[in-house]
Structure formats: structure tokens, C-alpha cells
Design a protein around this motif. Structure first.
Motif, short mmCIF file in Angstrom:
data_model
loop_
_atom_site.label_atom_id
_atom_site.label_comp_id
_atom_site.label_asym_id
_atom_site.label_seq_id
_atom_site.Cartn_x
_atom_site.Cartn_y
_atom_site.Cartn_z
N LEU A 171 -44.82 24.55 55.98
CA LEU A 171 -43.69 24.29 55.09
C LEU A 171 -43.15 22.88 55.26
O LEU A 171 -42.97 22.15 54.29
CB LEU A 171 -42.55 25.27 55.38
CG LEU A 171 -42.54 26.61 54.67
CD1 LEU A 171 -41.31 27.41 55.10
CD2 LEU A 171 -42.57 26.44 53.17
N LEU A 172 -42.84 22.52 56.52
CA LEU A 172 -42.27 21.21 56.78
C LEU A 172 -42.31 20.92 58.26
O LEU A 172 -42.56 21.82 59.07
CB LEU A 172 -40.83 21.12 56.25
CG LEU A 172 -39.85 22.22 56.65
CD1 LEU A 172 -39.30 22.04 58.03
CD2 LEU A 172 -38.70 22.31 55.65
N LYS A 173 -42.05 19.66 58.60
CA LYS A 173 -42.02 19.27 60.01
C LYS A 173 -41.02 18.15 60.23
O LYS A 173 -40.72 17.37 59.33
CB LYS A 173 -43.42 18.84 60.47
CG LYS A 173 -43.96 17.59 59.79
CD LYS A 173 -45.38 17.29 60.28
CE LYS A 173 -45.96 16.10 59.54
NZ LYS A 173 -47.38 15.84 59.92
N TYR A 174 -40.52 18.10 61.46
CA TYR A 174 -39.67 17.00 61.91
C TYR A 174 -40.39 16.31 63.06
O TYR A 174 -40.73 16.95 64.07
CB TYR A 174 -38.30 17.49 62.37
CG TYR A 174 -37.51 16.39 63.04
CD1 TYR A 174 -37.51 16.24 64.43
CD2 TYR A 174 -36.80 15.47 62.28
CE1 TYR A 174 -36.81 15.22 65.03
CE2 TYR A 174 -36.10 14.43 62.88
CZ TYR A 174 -36.12 14.31 64.25
OH TYR A 174 -35.45 13.28 64.85
N ILE A 175 -40.58 15.01 62.91
CA ILE A 175 -41.18 14.22 63.99
C ILE A 175 -40.16 13.21 64.49
O ILE A 175 -39.87 13.13 65.68
CB ILE A 175 -42.46 13.49 63.51
CG1 ILE A 175 -43.44 14.51 62.89
CG2 ILE A 175 -43.10 12.73 64.65
CD1 ILE A 175 -43.84 15.62 63.83
N THR A 176 -39.63 12.43 63.58
CA THR A 176 -38.61 11.44 63.92
C THR A 176 -37.93 11.04 62.63
O THR A 176 -38.37 11.40 61.54
CB THR A 176 -39.22 10.23 64.63
OG1 THR A 176 -38.18 9.36 65.08
CG2 THR A 176 -40.13 9.46 63.67
N GLY A 177 -36.80 10.31 62.74
CA GLY A 177 -36.16 9.80 61.54
C GLY A 177 -35.05 10.68 61.04
O GLY A 177 -34.29 11.27 61.82
N ASP A 178 -34.94 10.80 59.73
CA ASP A 178 -33.86 11.54 59.08
C ASP A 178 -33.80 12.98 59.58
O ASP A 178 -34.82 13.66 59.63
CB ASP A 178 -34.06 11.52 57.56
CG ASP A 178 -32.82 11.94 56.80
OD1 ASP A 178 -32.78 11.73 55.59
OD2 ASP A 178 -31.89 12.49 57.43
N ASN A 179 -32.60 13.41 59.94
CA ASN A 179 -32.46 14.75 60.49
C ASN A 179 -32.68 15.84 59.45
O ASN A 179 -32.94 17.00 59.80
CB ASN A 179 -31.07 14.92 61.10
CG ASN A 179 -30.91 14.14 62.39
OD1 ASN A 179 -31.90 13.68 62.97
ND2 ASN A 179 -29.69 13.96 62.83
N LEU A 180 -32.55 15.53 58.17
CA LEU A 180 -32.78 16.50 57.11
C LEU A 180 -34.18 16.30 56.56
O LEU A 180 -34.51 15.25 56.02
CB LEU A 180 -31.74 16.34 56.00
CG LEU A 180 -31.80 17.40 54.89
CD1 LEU A 180 -31.50 18.79 55.47
CD2 LEU A 180 -30.83 17.07 53.78
N VAL A 181 -34.98 17.32 56.72
CA VAL A 181 -36.38 17.25 56.31
C VAL A 181 -36.58 18.15 55.10
O VAL A 181 -36.18 19.31 55.12
CB VAL A 181 -37.30 17.71 57.46
CG1 VAL A 181 -38.75 17.65 57.03
CG2 VAL A 181 -37.07 16.88 58.70
N LYS A 182 -37.22 17.62 54.09
CA LYS A 182 -37.53 18.42 52.91
C LYS A 182 -38.99 18.83 52.92
O LYS A 182 -39.86 18.06 53.33
CB LYS A 182 -37.20 17.63 51.64
CG LYS A 182 -35.71 17.35 51.49
CD LYS A 182 -35.39 16.74 50.15
CE LYS A 182 -33.91 16.39 50.07
NZ LYS A 182 -33.06 17.61 50.16
N GLY A 183 -39.23 20.07 52.47
CA GLY A 183 -40.59 20.57 52.51
C GLY A 183 -41.01 21.24 51.21
O GLY A 183 -40.45 20.99 50.15
#
Lengths: 117, 114
Positions: free
Chosen positions: A47-59
């Protein structure tokens, strides 16, 4: 110990209402966080992932997730639920050892999302 | 691309029998892995491979063997099936080993051991 917790076995929401599926994590380094969805009798889909950067991730499929470092959370959200969103949702985190990030994913136990028409 | 494929979809074994679960990917991914999914326990890593000829144990490796002779294939062998191995098995692959690449999953094999 590294772990992922999904505190709710099941989340029920009416179609058209906002939904939240909760995930908290515990790792020793900077977390790499993922959400997967599993529809009945199917494999897991990213669906989605967070690696770094913006805390809100869109998927995919209108889902988004918010990374909160202070609360060690990565909750999955959608503004308006659809009946077709009903599925099993898994949160996962990339593991760490003394050498840094490992190649292993640690999965939560899953949350069943049921969207009523 | 077919992605990650698994065969068979369903299998029933008797205790003590052996079998091989097949997994193949056509995305030229280096990293492949096997998970088992049990109710209330999420996915647990059985074995993984970071490239052809290289395999390593995951969280629950006992009773399972793997090999990786080609980039494409990563079979999982049950040496002597036990009822505790009744589960749904998923094969997964991703491009790199220590990367943040997306992991792709196969459709799963539902195994029952009587």
C-alpha cells in the motif's frame, strides 16, 4: 526487542466514514515502515511506505499514513471508507541489528477492516 | 510480468510426508523469502535468500529447507510434515537485499497436514 503492534484485531466502520488502522513500532534505529493489504484468499499487496522525509505518506487506493516519531506510530488512514476496502491490513517495519538495518521485515499480527454499507 | 507465482495453491499431506512448495519470480529480484501466516500471529519469516546460491534462516526455520540455484526460483521443502506446519505459505521477492524496495508477494499455498 524489535516489534510491531497492531492493537485492534478488527476495525468496523460505516461506508463513507473516515477510517484509521493503528500501528506502533519498536526498533533501535530509524524505522522503515510499510503497510500491506490482504484481500480474501490472496497474497499481500503493498500500500505505502515511509523511509524518510514528509511524515504524511500517500499510497494506493486513497490510503495514507502518518509517521509520528514521538509516539512511535504509523497509523493508516482514509478519509472515506469503501465496502471494497474490507480486508486484512498488516503493518511492517524493517528490522535492525548491531550492523544497522537488516533485510528482514517484521510484521504485525494484522487488523481486519470491515466496512459496512 | 507474472510477478511472484506459487504452486500448488492447496495441498493436503499426511504426517511424515515430504513435499516441495514452488516459488518463482520473473522480475530479476535478488531477494526472495518464505513466510508462513497463522491466525493471530501475522507473518513469520521461515527462510530467505539474498541471491543465487545464498540462503539463510529466518524466525521459524525448523522443519524446512530451501535452496536458490537460480535467481528466479526459491523452492521450500518440508522434510517430514507435521500438523504444526498446517499454515498458509507465502513467497515474496524484492529487488535488493538492504534496500527499501517494495516486497512483492505470491498468492500463497494453503497447506494442511493431517
Amino acid at each position: 526487542a524489535q516489534s510491531v503492534a497492531q492493537p485492534e484485531d478488527q476495525v468496523n466502520v460505516a461506508e463513507g466514514n473516515p477510517l484509521t488502522v493503528k500501528c506502533t513500532y519498536s526498533v533501535s534505529g530509524n524505522p522503515y515502515l510499510f503497510w500491506y493489504v490482504q484481500y480474501p484468499n490472496r497474497g499481500l499487496q503493498f500500500l505505502l511506505k515511509y523511509i524518510t522525509g514528509d511524515n504524511l505518506v500517500k499510497g494506493s487506493y486513497g490510503f495514507e499514513a502518518e509517521f509520528n516519531k514521538s509516539q512511535t506510530s504509523f497509523h493508516l488512514k482514509k478519509p472515506s471508507a469503501l465496502v471494497s476496502d474490507s480486508a486484512l491490513y498488516f503493518c511492517a517495519v524493517r528490522g535492525f541489528n548491531y550492523g544497522g538495518a537488516t533485510n528482514k521485515l517484521i510484521f504485525g499480527t494484522g487488523t481486519l477492516l470491515a466496512v459496512q454499507p | 510480468n507474472a510477478g511472484v507465482t506459487q504452486t500448488p495453491k492447496f495441498q493436503v499431506l499426511k504426517t511424515g510426508q515430504s513435499m516441495t512448495l514452488q516459488c518463482a519470480q520473473d522480475m530479476n529480484h535478488e531477494y526472495m523469502s518464505w513466510y508462513r501466516q497463522d491466525p493471530g500471529m501475522g507473518l513469520r519469516l521461515i527462510h530467505y535468500s539474498v541471491g543465487a546460491g545464498i540462503t539463510d534462516q529466518g524466525e521459524v526455520p525448523n522443519g524446512y529447507n530451501v535452496s536458490r540455484s537460480t535467481t528466479e526460483d526459491f523452492p521450500l521443502r518440508l522434510l517430514s510434515a507435521a500438523p504444526s506446519q498446517t499454515s498458509v505459505y507465502f513467497c515474496a521477492s524484492r529487488k535488493g537485499s538492504f534496500s527499501t524496495d517494495t516486497q512483492y508477494f505470491g498468492p500463497g499455498t494453503r497447506l494442511t497436514v493431517l
